[in-house]
Design an enzyme around this catalytic site. Structure first.
Site, PDB file in Angstrom:
ATOM      1  N   PHE A  18     -15.181 -25.064  75.811  1.00 50.38           N
ATOM      2  CA  PHE A  18     -13.746 -25.306  75.678  1.00 50.38           C
ATOM      3  C   PHE A  18     -13.326 -25.397  74.204  1.00 50.38           C
ATOM      4  O   PHE A  18     -12.294 -24.866  73.821  1.00 50.38           O
ATOM      5  CB  PHE A  18     -13.364 -26.607  76.390  1.00 50.38           C
ATOM      6  CG  PHE A  18     -13.286 -26.447  77.875  1.00 50.38           C
ATOM      7  CD1 PHE A  18     -12.181 -25.845  78.456  1.00 50.38           C
ATOM      8  CD2 PHE A  18     -14.308 -26.878  78.693  1.00 50.38           C
ATOM      9  CE1 PHE A  18     -12.098 -25.682  79.825  1.00 50.38           C
ATOM     10  CE2 PHE A  18     -14.233 -26.728  80.073  1.00 50.38           C
ATOM     11  CZ  PHE A  18     -13.133 -26.129  80.639  1.00 50.38           C
ATOM     12  N   GLY A  19     -14.142 -26.066  73.385  1.00 46.39           N
ATOM     13  CA  GLY A  19     -13.791 -26.229  71.981  1.00 46.39           C
ATOM     14  C   GLY A  19     -13.897 -24.910  71.234  1.00 46.39           C
ATOM     15  O   GLY A  19     -12.925 -24.435  70.623  1.00 46.39           O
ATOM     16  N   VAL A  83     -29.287 -21.445  69.005  1.00 42.76           N
ATOM     17  CA  VAL A  83     -29.511 -21.983  67.657  1.00 42.76           C
ATOM     18  C   VAL A  83     -30.492 -23.151  67.766  1.00 42.76           C
ATOM     19  O   VAL A  83     -30.307 -24.059  68.573  1.00 42.76           O
ATOM     20  CB  VAL A  83     -28.179 -22.448  67.023  1.00 42.76           C
ATOM     21  CG1 VAL A  83     -28.419 -22.993  65.623  1.00 42.76           C
ATOM     22  CG2 VAL A  83     -27.188 -21.300  66.989  1.00 42.76           C
ATOM     23  N   GLU A 174     -16.660 -35.738  93.268  1.00 43.17           N
ATOM     24  CA  GLU A 174     -16.170 -34.440  93.748  1.00 43.17           C
ATOM     25  C   GLU A 174     -17.246 -33.728  94.572  1.00 43.17           C
ATOM     26  O   GLU A 174     -16.963 -33.113  95.595  1.00 43.17           O
ATOM     27  CB  GLU A 174     -15.708 -33.581  92.564  1.00 43.17           C
ATOM     28  CG  GLU A 174     -14.495 -34.214  91.901  1.00 43.17           C
ATOM     29  CD  GLU A 174     -13.851 -33.398  90.792  1.00 43.17           C
ATOM     30  OE1 GLU A 174     -12.666 -33.592  90.541  1.00 43.17           O
ATOM     31  OE2 GLU A 174     -14.540 -32.579  90.161  1.00 43.17           O
TER      32      GLU A 174
END
Ligand SMILES: Cc1cc2nc3c(=O)[nH]c(=O)nc-3n(C[C@H](O)[C@H](O)[C@H](O)COP(=O)(O)OP(=O)(O)OC[C@H]3O[C@@H](n4cnc5c(N)ncnc54)[C@H](O)[C@@H]3O)c2cc1C
Length: 431
Positions: A18-19, A83, A174
């Site tokens: 998201f970022g 990485v 959920e």
């Protein structure tokens, strides 16, 4: 890595979650060379992973190819790479496909599952942090149902038909709600020669309520919804171990089960190369200032779940949710543009849009500041917001179609064992 050398300053972004994704989207047509590195070639919409595990959605509906984001952008490159280390002296990232120099580095690697040091649980429980893991849960669930259907041993059948979930945060809640719905809406019809009332769903939580980060009203409502759907909730219960298909707790509760899902916590997916002043050891999060600079560096930034920004409103950092990651990505993009214009940078300010969790058909809870509500309206808002934030028009259409179809027909699309269940170690290596 075959990235061209140019005169543009190079921004290397690790992680297209998201970022990272919101950052890169806003850096199109800027005077930077931007390189996105991710160990997967797609973005995962993690809030809907549980729907993949429980056959509500196909995996493709909640994934988006990362290369599509940088399409037609000459200044942007994507490399499928994991990485392993950051060399801050030489300004290089070290990956499984080679090294890459950076002028600016953004770490947006999110989190991984936290087992709090329990190696046995790590090896034996199933986790849900990625699409392969979500599919693994789906396979295990249907394999166990098939085995239960053919066994004549009642003890074995009980173990196969008992689903235990540790952690009653939004994911655990959920997931248990979706299992319960599957049991009553689909499995009864799919397995006419099996007594599906034998299927048990247990939710174990260490705190004294489900959804601990939510308001008390929402927790109570969610608990009532779950209990009405036949989920057995064990509060103030800490899991001790899971071995040989047996969950033991730090109290008297012991549950024999062939399906034990661990959704009890996360820790930062940090990368080596930093001192403890920058990478906080217990939390595995990078300490950042209001501009997302990692402590001690002016050209290294961390955003999203992996960043810990202490502010007056959030002295322990922002919640590890999609919104802080999205908003930090956008703010950092704005600041990168300001850097080119030599303007003053803008400090990050989080706009809390509230929290929500869905428990099942017409059942959800929403907290928005001092407003708390649940039921149909909350469920409708939950659906609308998740559709809105899903990445890609096709994904929205497919998900909307799937949900409408399921709602009208009490059916779930993807109850398939596409590939057999694999033990955690194998799936984690492949993932
Ligand atoms: C099951 C589940 C349900 C959730 N439900 C909700 C919800 O309902 N609402 C909500 O707001 N939030 C929810 N969250 C939390 C939300 O998904 C995260 O807060 C959000 O994804 C954080 O974004 P991020 O960019 O920091 O990291 P992520 O979105 O996790 O992205 C990290 C990226 O980095 C990549 N990466 C990691 N390490 C490396 C490496 N070493 N090298 C290369 N690439 C790497 C990963 O492949 C991934 O693409 C949920 C999370 C999970 C797991």
């Amino acid at each position: 890595m075959n990235i061209p050398e140019t005169n543009q300053p190079r921004i290397v972004i690790i992680g297209g979650g998201f970022g990272g994704m919101n950052l890169i989207k806003k850096l199109k047509k800027t005077d930077y060379q931007v390189v996105l590195l991710d160990k997967r070639n797609f973005h995962t919409f993690q809030p809907l992973l549980y729907q993949v595990s429980t056959s509500g959605l196909e995996p493709e509906s909640i994934a988006y190819p990362l290369r599509k984001i940088i399409r037609k952008q000459k200044n942007m490159h994507f490399r499928l790479a994991e990485v392993h280390r950051i060399d801050t002296q030489l300004q290089k990232v070290r990956t499984d496909i080679g090294d890459l120099h950076y002028d600016h580095l953004v770490i947006a690697t999110g989190t991984r599952t936290n087992f709090f040091g329990n190696k046995t649980i790590e090896e034996n429980a199933i986790w849900m942090k990625s699409l392969p893991q979500a599919l693994n849960i789906r396979s295990l669930m249907f394999e166990n149902l098939e085995k239960a259907n053919r066994t004549e041993d009642p003890v074995k059948r009980k173990e196969l038909l008992r689903f235990v979930i540790a952690g009653a945060g939004p994911t655990g809640v959920e997931l248990s709600g979706a299992f319960a719905e599957l049991r009553s809406n689909v499995l009864q019809a799919d397995y006419p020669d099996m007594d599906t009332s034998e299927i048990e769903i247990h939710l174990i939580e260490g705190a004294d309520r489900v959804l601990p980060p939510f308001s008390k009203q929402s927790s109570e409502k969610a608990q009532k919804f779950l209990e009405d759907m036949g989920v057995t909730i064990h509060l103030e219960t800490l899991v001790g171990n899971y071995e040989n298909n047996r969950v033991t707790t730090k109290g008297d509760l012991v549950l024999d089960t062939a399906t034990f899902i661990w959704s009890a916590g996360v820790t930062g997916a940090s990368i080596e190369g930093f001192e403890e002043t920058a990478l906080l050891p217990k939390l595995n999060r990078y300490k950042v200032d209001r501009y997302n600079h990692v402590a001690g560096f002016q050209n290294i930034y961390a955003i999203g779940d992996i960043a810990l920004m202490e502010t007056e409103d959030f002295p322990k950092g922002h919640p590890q949710l999609a919104q802080p990651a999205i908003q930090q990505g956008k703010n950092l993009a704005k600041n990168f543009k300001k850097m080119l214009r030599k303007e003053e940078l803008e400090p990050f300010k989080y706009f809390d849009k509230g929290s929500m969790a869905t428990i099942g058909r017409n059942k959800a809870v929403v907290d928005m500041g001092k407003i708390h509500f649940g039921g149909f309206l909350a469920w409708f808002i939950w659906m609308f917001i998740h559709l809105w934030f899903l990445v890609g028009f096709r994904n929205r259409v497919v998900t909307f179609f799937n949900w409408t179809y399921s709602y009208l027909n009490y059916d779930k699309a993807a109850r398939l064992i596409v590939r057999p269940f694999k033990q955690n170690k194998i799936i984690a290596e492949e993932d």
